[in-house]
Design a protein around this motif. Structure first.
Motif, PDB file in Angstrom:
ATOM      1  N   ARG A 182      -0.303   5.809  17.185  1.00 56.97           N
ATOM      2  CA  ARG A 182      -1.309   4.747  17.274  1.00 56.97           C
ATOM      3  C   ARG A 182      -1.246   3.920  15.994  1.00 56.97           C
ATOM      4  NH1 ARG A 182      -5.674   5.940  20.870  1.00 56.97           N
ATOM      5  NH2 ARG A 182      -5.523   8.025  21.791  1.00 56.97           N
ATOM      6  N   PRO A 183      -1.824   2.736  15.988  1.00 56.00           N
ATOM      7  CA  PRO A 183      -1.908   1.995  14.727  1.00 56.00           C
ATOM      8  C   PRO A 183      -2.572   2.848  13.654  1.00 56.00           C
ATOM      9  CG  PRO A 183      -2.557   0.588  16.554  1.00 56.00           C
ATOM     10  CD  PRO A 183      -2.411   1.966  17.122  1.00 56.00           C
ATOM     11  N   LEU A 184      -1.976   2.875  12.459  1.00 54.80           N
ATOM     12  CA  LEU A 184      -2.446   3.750  11.385  1.00 54.80           C
ATOM     13  C   LEU A 184      -2.601   2.955  10.103  1.00 54.80           C
ATOM     14  CD1 LEU A 184      -3.027   6.691  10.366  1.00 54.80           C
ATOM     15  CD2 LEU A 184      -0.578   6.830   9.827  1.00 54.80           C
ATOM     16  N   LEU A 185      -3.825   2.930   9.568  1.00 53.85           N
ATOM     17  CA  LEU A 185      -4.093   2.320   8.268  1.00 53.85           C
ATOM     18  C   LEU A 185      -3.863   3.351   7.179  1.00 53.85           C
ATOM     19  CD1 LEU A 185      -7.387   0.409   9.118  1.00 53.85           C
ATOM     20  CD2 LEU A 185      -5.295  -0.666   8.282  1.00 53.85           C
ATOM     21  N   LEU A 186      -3.038   3.020   6.198  1.00 55.67           N
ATOM     22  CA  LEU A 186      -2.733   3.944   5.114  1.00 55.67           C
ATOM     23  C   LEU A 186      -3.179   3.343   3.790  1.00 55.67           C
ATOM     24  CD1 LEU A 186       0.814   5.023   6.265  1.00 55.67           C
ATOM     25  CD2 LEU A 186      -1.112   6.578   5.937  1.00 55.67           C
ATOM     26  N   THR A 187      -3.845   4.153   2.968  1.00 56.29           N
ATOM     27  CA  THR A 187      -4.296   3.732   1.647  1.00 56.29           C
ATOM     28  C   THR A 187      -3.803   4.723   0.612  1.00 56.29           C
ATOM     29  OG1 THR A 187      -6.303   2.674   2.512  1.00 56.29           O
ATOM     30  CG2 THR A 187      -6.305   3.289   0.184  1.00 56.29           C
ATOM     31  N   LEU A 188      -3.127   4.221  -0.414  1.00 59.72           N
ATOM     32  CA  LEU A 188      -2.722   5.053  -1.537  1.00 59.72           C
ATOM     33  C   LEU A 188      -3.913   5.196  -2.473  1.00 59.72           C
ATOM     34  CD1 LEU A 188      -0.364   6.530  -3.001  1.00 59.72           C
ATOM     35  CD2 LEU A 188       0.014   4.371  -4.244  1.00 59.72           C
ATOM     36  N   LEU A 189      -4.427   6.424  -2.599  1.00 57.28           N
ATOM     37  CA  LEU A 189      -5.592   6.671  -3.441  1.00 57.28           C
ATOM     38  C   LEU A 189      -5.226   7.110  -4.840  1.00 57.28           C
ATOM     39  CD1 LEU A 189      -8.209   8.541  -1.224  1.00 57.28           C
ATOM     40  CD2 LEU A 189      -8.280   6.184  -2.023  1.00 57.28           C
ATOM     41  N   GLU A 190      -4.120   7.839  -4.962  1.00 62.41           N
ATOM     42  CA  GLU A 190      -3.709   8.377  -6.254  1.00 62.41           C
ATOM     43  C   GLU A 190      -2.205   8.235  -6.417  1.00 62.41           C
ATOM     44  OE1 GLU A 190      -4.808  12.469  -6.339  1.00 62.41           O
ATOM     45  OE2 GLU A 190      -6.927  12.092  -5.907  1.00 62.41           O
ATOM     46  N   GLY A 232      -5.179   8.238   5.719  1.00 62.80           N
ATOM     47  CA  GLY A 232      -4.858   7.434   6.889  1.00 62.80           C
ATOM     48  C   GLY A 232      -6.026   7.394   7.847  1.00 62.80           C
ATOM     49  N   ALA A 233      -6.231   6.259   8.489  1.00 64.41           N
ATOM     50  CA  ALA A 233      -7.294   6.104   9.480  1.00 64.41           C
ATOM     51  C   ALA A 233      -6.727   5.412  10.701  1.00 64.41           C
ATOM     52  CB  ALA A 233      -8.451   5.290   8.903  1.00 64.41           C
ATOM     53  N   GLU A 234      -7.032   5.930  11.874  1.00 67.82           N
ATOM     54  CA  GLU A 234      -6.564   5.309  13.110  1.00 67.82           C
ATOM     55  C   GLU A 234      -7.691   5.276  14.128  1.00 67.82           C
ATOM     56  OE1 GLU A 234      -3.327   7.627  14.675  1.00 67.82           O
ATOM     57  OE2 GLU A 234      -4.666   9.098  15.579  1.00 67.82           O
ATOM     58  N   PRO A 235      -7.754   4.223  14.929  1.00 67.85           N
ATOM     59  CA  PRO A 235      -8.776   4.175  15.983  1.00 67.85           C
ATOM     60  C   PRO A 235      -8.443   5.186  17.065  1.00 67.85           C
ATOM     61  CG  PRO A 235      -7.288   2.299  16.169  1.00 67.85           C
ATOM     62  CD  PRO A 235      -6.917   3.013  14.904  1.00 67.85           C
ATOM     63  N   ALA A 236      -9.479   5.866  17.558  1.00 66.71           N
ATOM     64  CA  ALA A 236      -9.284   6.852  18.608  1.00 66.71           C
ATOM     65  C   ALA A 236      -9.456   6.252  19.992  1.00 66.71           C
ATOM     66  CB  ALA A 236     -10.257   8.011  18.428  1.00 66.71           C
ATOM     67  N   LEU A 237      -9.982   5.045  20.054  1.00 69.44           N
ATOM     68  CA  LEU A 237     -10.189   4.360  21.326  1.00 69.44           C
ATOM     69  C   LEU A 237      -9.704   2.926  21.208  1.00 69.44           C
ATOM     70  CD1 LEU A 237     -13.855   5.403  22.239  1.00 69.44           C
ATOM     71  CD2 LEU A 237     -11.787   6.187  23.377  1.00 69.44           C
ATOM     72  N   ASP A 238      -9.406   2.329  22.329  1.00 74.00           N
ATOM     73  CA  ASP A 238      -9.161   0.895  22.362  1.00 74.00           C
ATOM     74  C   ASP A 238     -10.447   0.204  21.921  1.00 74.00           C
ATOM     75  OD1 ASP A 238      -8.782  -1.767  22.936  1.00 74.00           O
ATOM     76  OD2 ASP A 238      -8.317  -1.469  25.052  1.00 74.00           O
ATOM     77  N   PRO A 239     -10.419  -0.602  20.832  1.00 78.62           N
ATOM     78  CA  PRO A 239     -11.655  -1.230  20.364  1.00 78.62           C
ATOM     79  C   PRO A 239     -12.400  -2.018  21.443  1.00 78.62           C
ATOM     80  CG  PRO A 239      -9.933  -1.490  18.726  1.00 78.62           C
ATOM     81  CD  PRO A 239      -9.288  -0.893  19.945  1.00 78.62           C
ATOM     82  N   ALA A 240     -11.685  -2.511  22.463  1.00 76.91           N
ATOM     83  CA  ALA A 240     -12.369  -3.247  23.515  1.00 76.91           C
ATOM     84  C   ALA A 240     -13.362  -2.370  24.264  1.00 76.91           C
ATOM     85  CB  ALA A 240     -11.361  -3.833  24.494  1.00 76.91           C
ATOM     86  N   PHE A 248      -1.920  -0.583   3.883  1.00 75.00           N
ATOM     87  CA  PHE A 248      -1.061  -1.274   4.855  1.00 75.00           C
ATOM     88  C   PHE A 248      -1.227  -0.632   6.221  1.00 75.00           C
ATOM     89  CE2 PHE A 248       1.331   1.984   2.678  1.00 75.00           C
ATOM     90  CZ  PHE A 248       2.068   2.623   3.656  1.00 75.00           C
ATOM     91  N   LEU A 249      -0.823  -1.376   7.248  1.00 71.56           N
ATOM     92  CA  LEU A 249      -0.982  -0.944   8.635  1.00 71.56           C
ATOM     93  C   LEU A 249       0.387  -0.691   9.241  1.00 71.56           C
ATOM     94  CD1 LEU A 249      -2.744  -0.581  11.231  1.00 71.56           C
ATOM     95  CD2 LEU A 249      -2.362  -3.021  11.658  1.00 71.56           C
ATOM     96  N   LEU A 250       0.571   0.515   9.770  1.00 68.43           N
ATOM     97  CA  LEU A 250       1.745   0.823  10.569  1.00 68.43           C
ATOM     98  C   LEU A 250       1.362   0.709  12.035  1.00 68.43           C
ATOM     99  CD1 LEU A 250       3.323   4.008   8.913  1.00 68.43           C
ATOM    100  CD2 LEU A 250       4.033   1.629   8.665  1.00 68.43           C
ATOM    101  N   GLU A 251       2.106  -0.068  12.795  1.00 67.95           N
ATOM    102  CA  GLU A 251       1.861  -0.166  14.231  1.00 67.95           C
ATOM    103  C   GLU A 251       2.391   1.086  14.923  1.00 67.95           C
ATOM    104  OE1 GLU A 251       0.030  -2.330  15.502  1.00 67.95           O
ATOM    105  OE2 GLU A 251       0.016  -4.009  14.093  1.00 67.95           O
ATOM    106  N   ALA A 252       1.943   1.307  16.156  1.00 64.08           N
ATOM    107  CA  ALA A 252       2.397   2.473  16.906  1.00 64.08           C
ATOM    108  C   ALA A 252       3.920   2.449  17.039  1.00 64.08           C
ATOM    109  CB  ALA A 252       1.751   2.478  18.289  1.00 64.08           C
ATOM    110  N   GLY A 253       4.537   3.550  16.673  1.00 61.06           N
ATOM    111  CA  GLY A 253       5.985   3.666  16.764  1.00 61.06           C
ATOM    112  C   GLY A 253       6.751   3.121  15.581  1.00 61.06           C
ATOM    113  N   GLU A 254       6.070   2.469  14.653  1.00 60.20           N
ATOM    114  CA  GLU A 254       6.731   1.923  13.464  1.00 60.20           C
ATOM    115  C   GLU A 254       6.913   3.035  12.436  1.00 60.20           C
ATOM    116  OE1 GLU A 254       6.242  -1.943  10.479  1.00 60.20           O
ATOM    117  OE2 GLU A 254       4.538  -1.253  11.693  1.00 60.20           O
TER     118      GLU A 254
END
Length: 261
Positions: free
Chosen positions: A205-213, A247-255, A229-235
């Protein structure tokens, strides 16, 4: 792959530990598909509550708000009430300035995850820096603001607040490729990825990644906190270096949020 530029936001309770100057209480790291932030409070945030989707859609015409904190520095937070309370008692205490007497204060430690579903009365305490992930909504009802001259939303808050003790939901990390899943909710998932040499990620799924340290290199580019940065699904992405990413990813279609799912 999409890179984001951090957006500092001054707050009345803001500190100076985020590296963007004094008074910057929040740094917005990404606003879609989820809103992720860093928070640095010098003082207590307002005691607040967020509405669930059904109420928010009916009353405000937009989705509600669900969030979680990954704690970066120790301190105290408010999480619900110490005992069952009535709407009448909460209203009277909020107006008289004594609400703090019935709020449940909890010590938190670095690395702890605190899930804040809609309806949970909460506040972040002085010095408790957190990484925050939330559904992309700005709906916040202030219940109590420690005497500061800001608008309260007392009646709406009382309509949605859980007025009894609610323990912080336990977290059971589960291994995933490259790291661990810290939290899974109906709205988002939270991951932790230690970086020790190299890390290869290819999310479903789309995954937001943040470098904290630490410091990381991605395709020859040096990344330093709080690079997001955002990795798209399959990227696929190959990171090298030493540090820690969330990392944070939506568990549902935001719609589906707009339909009240």
């Amino acid at each position: 792959m999409r890179r984001f530029t951090p957006k500092p936001v001054e707050r009345i309770w803001g500190g100076s530990a985020l590296g963007f100057g004094p008074g910057v209480g929040e740094v917005w790291l990404a606003e879609e598909p989820l809103l992720v932030k860093l928070l640095d409070p010098m003082d207590w945030l307002s005691v607040q509550v967020h509405p669930p989707h059904a109420y928010a859609l009916k009353v405000e015409g937009k989705p509600g708000k669900y969030e979680a904190w990954y704690v970066l520095s120790p301190g105290e937070i408010v999480y619900g009430f110490r005992r069952p309370v009535s709407k009448e008692e909460v209203r009277e205490r909020a107006q008289a300035g004594t609400l703090d007497e019935v709020l449940n204060r909890v010590r938190v430690a670095p690395g702890q995850v605190v899930y804040l579903p809609a309806g949970t009365v909460h506040a972040l305490g002085p010095g408790v820096r957190v990484y925050e992930v939330q559904t992309p909504s700005d709906l916040t009802y202030r219940l109590y603001d420690y005497g500061r001259p800001r608008e309260l939303h007392l009646e709406k808050a009382l309509e949605v607040a859980i007025l009894k003790p609610t323990p912080i939901p336990p977290v059971a990390p589960k291994p995933v490729p490259g790291g661990e899943r810290l939290l899974e909710t109906p709205y988002f998932r939270l991951y932790r990825y230690p970086l020790r040499g190299s890390l290869s990620l290819r999310p479903e799924r789309p995954l937001l990644l943040t470098l904290l340290e630490g410091e990381a290199f991605l395709g020859g580019e040096a990344l330093r906190p709080p690079a997001t940065f955002l990795l798209e699904a399959g990227e696929e992405a190959l990171l090298r270096g030493e540090g820690l990413l969330l990392g944070a990813e939506p568990a549902l279609d935001p719609a589906s949020w707009e339909r009240g799912d």
